[in-house]
Design a protein around this motif. Structure first.
Motif, short mmCIF file in Angstrom:
data_model
loop_
_atom_site.label_atom_id
_atom_site.label_comp_id
_atom_site.label_asym_id
_atom_site.label_seq_id
_atom_site.Cartn_x
_atom_site.Cartn_y
_atom_site.Cartn_z
N GLU A 60 -6.52 9.99 2.34
CA GLU A 60 -6.21 11.05 1.38
C GLU A 60 -4.72 11.36 1.33
OE1 GLU A 60 -10.45 11.98 2.87
OE2 GLU A 60 -8.62 11.00 3.59
N ALA A 61 -4.02 11.25 2.47
CA ALA A 61 -2.60 11.58 2.53
C ALA A 61 -1.69 10.39 2.27
CB ALA A 61 -2.26 12.17 3.90
N LEU A 62 -2.27 9.20 2.26
CA LEU A 62 -1.46 7.98 2.14
C LEU A 62 -1.02 7.74 0.70
CD1 LEU A 62 -0.43 5.33 3.53
CD2 LEU A 62 -2.65 4.32 2.90
N PRO A 63 0.30 7.62 0.46
CA PRO A 63 0.74 7.22 -0.88
C PRO A 63 0.18 5.84 -1.17
CG PRO A 63 2.59 7.98 0.45
CD PRO A 63 1.42 7.85 1.39
N ASP A 64 -0.10 5.55 -2.43
CA ASP A 64 -0.67 4.23 -2.76
C ASP A 64 0.14 3.13 -2.12
OD1 ASP A 64 -2.76 5.24 -4.16
OD2 ASP A 64 -2.31 4.20 -6.04
N PRO A 65 -0.47 2.34 -1.22
CA PRO A 65 0.27 1.28 -0.54
C PRO A 65 0.54 0.10 -1.48
CG PRO A 65 -2.04 1.23 0.10
CD PRO A 65 -1.86 2.44 -0.75
#
Length: 273
Positions: free
Chosen positions: A268-273
């Motif tokens: 949820e917190a991860l920017p689109d990798p």
């Protein structure tokens, strides 16, 4: 004979092609993600695009508690698998192993690619007893995984680890297939060379498991008390991973080792990798 000699030399000199590291993400709240169309679609999109290869769903307890919830969870796992992803189930204790077994019994098409426990024995006052508990839990997970063997393959067994000693690492390495190693740092530039106040140089921890033949996954944080979210937003997950691998390759003692993949907390917190 000259032509034969040339062919042999070229074949022997060909560089070894290593598989690209995988990328896993913890889903912080699988109930919320599974019930939210946009969040669910984002998981599927990233898996299909191979920007995430493995999914680790937190918060399964609520869904596992009822037949209706287990049906929802089974459908979500099927969705991730259909998109080409892997699913690793977190295991807090033996009761979770039993709940997962019931899920698979009710939905035989469902499978897990791995089981991982986060029994933080190193934070316990009774550290030795807590480690024994972890080893016993890993054995329970292994026994259940063997019962799920399909076509000669069963779920891989692993543990999230903070700061084991060398002796503890030897015991753990004999009980697991993979480890998620904690790297609580604010920038990828500090990950490889980080020295933890209690755990010492983290490169030593990496070496203990890599040399034992255990699959090693560094875990980076996009959320938490110490996280690298600003760095991930600025440079992306790929650059964070590349920096770690570059530092590893430059290490005189460990440069021939590799990481199996990288883990992120949370999806949820991860920017689109």
């Amino acid at each position: 004979m000259k032509w034969i000699a040339v062919v042999v030399l070229v074949a022997c000199g060909a560089p070894q092609v290593r598989p690209a590291p995988r990328r896993a993400a913890y889903v912080g709240d699988v109930v919320a993600v599974a019930s939210d169309h946009r969040a669910r679609s984002r998981v599927v999109r990233l898996v299909r695009e191979r920007r995430i290869t493995d999914v680790i769903p937190y918060g399964m307890g609520t869904l596992l508690a009822s037949a209706e919830g287990r049906a929802v969870l089974a459908a979500w796992i099927d969705e991730v698998h259909a998109a080409g992803g892997r699913v690793t189930a977190p295991v807090a204790g033996a009761d979770r192993v039993r709940a997962l077994a019931l899920l698979v019994e009710e939905h035989p098409r469902v499978w897990f690619d791995g089981l991982v426990t986060e029994h933080e024995y190193w934070n316990r006052v009774d550290r030795a007893a807590a480690l024994d508990e972890l080893i016993a839990l890993l054995a329970t997970m292994r026994a259940q995984a063997a019962a799920w063997t399909v076509a000669g393959r069963s779920p891989a067994i692993g543990a999230y680890l903070g700061y084991p000693t060398a002796a503890e690492a030897r015991r753990l390495a004999a009980a697991v297939d993979f480890v998620f190693l904690d790297y609580s740092v604010r920038t990828p530039a500090r990950a490889w060379h980080h020295v933890h106040g209690r755990g010492g140089p983290l490169r030593e921890r990496f070496a203990w498991f890599a040399r034992a033949g255990v699959d090693v996954w560094p875990i980076f944080y996009a959320a938490g008390e110490v996280d690298m979210q600003p760095a991930l937003r600025a440079e992306g997950a790929a650059r964070a991973e590349a920096r770690f691998r570059e530092d590893l390759a430059a290490d005189a003692d460990l440069g021939d080792r590799r990481v199996t993949g990288f883990v992120y907390f949370t999806f949820e917190a991860l920017p689109d990798p």
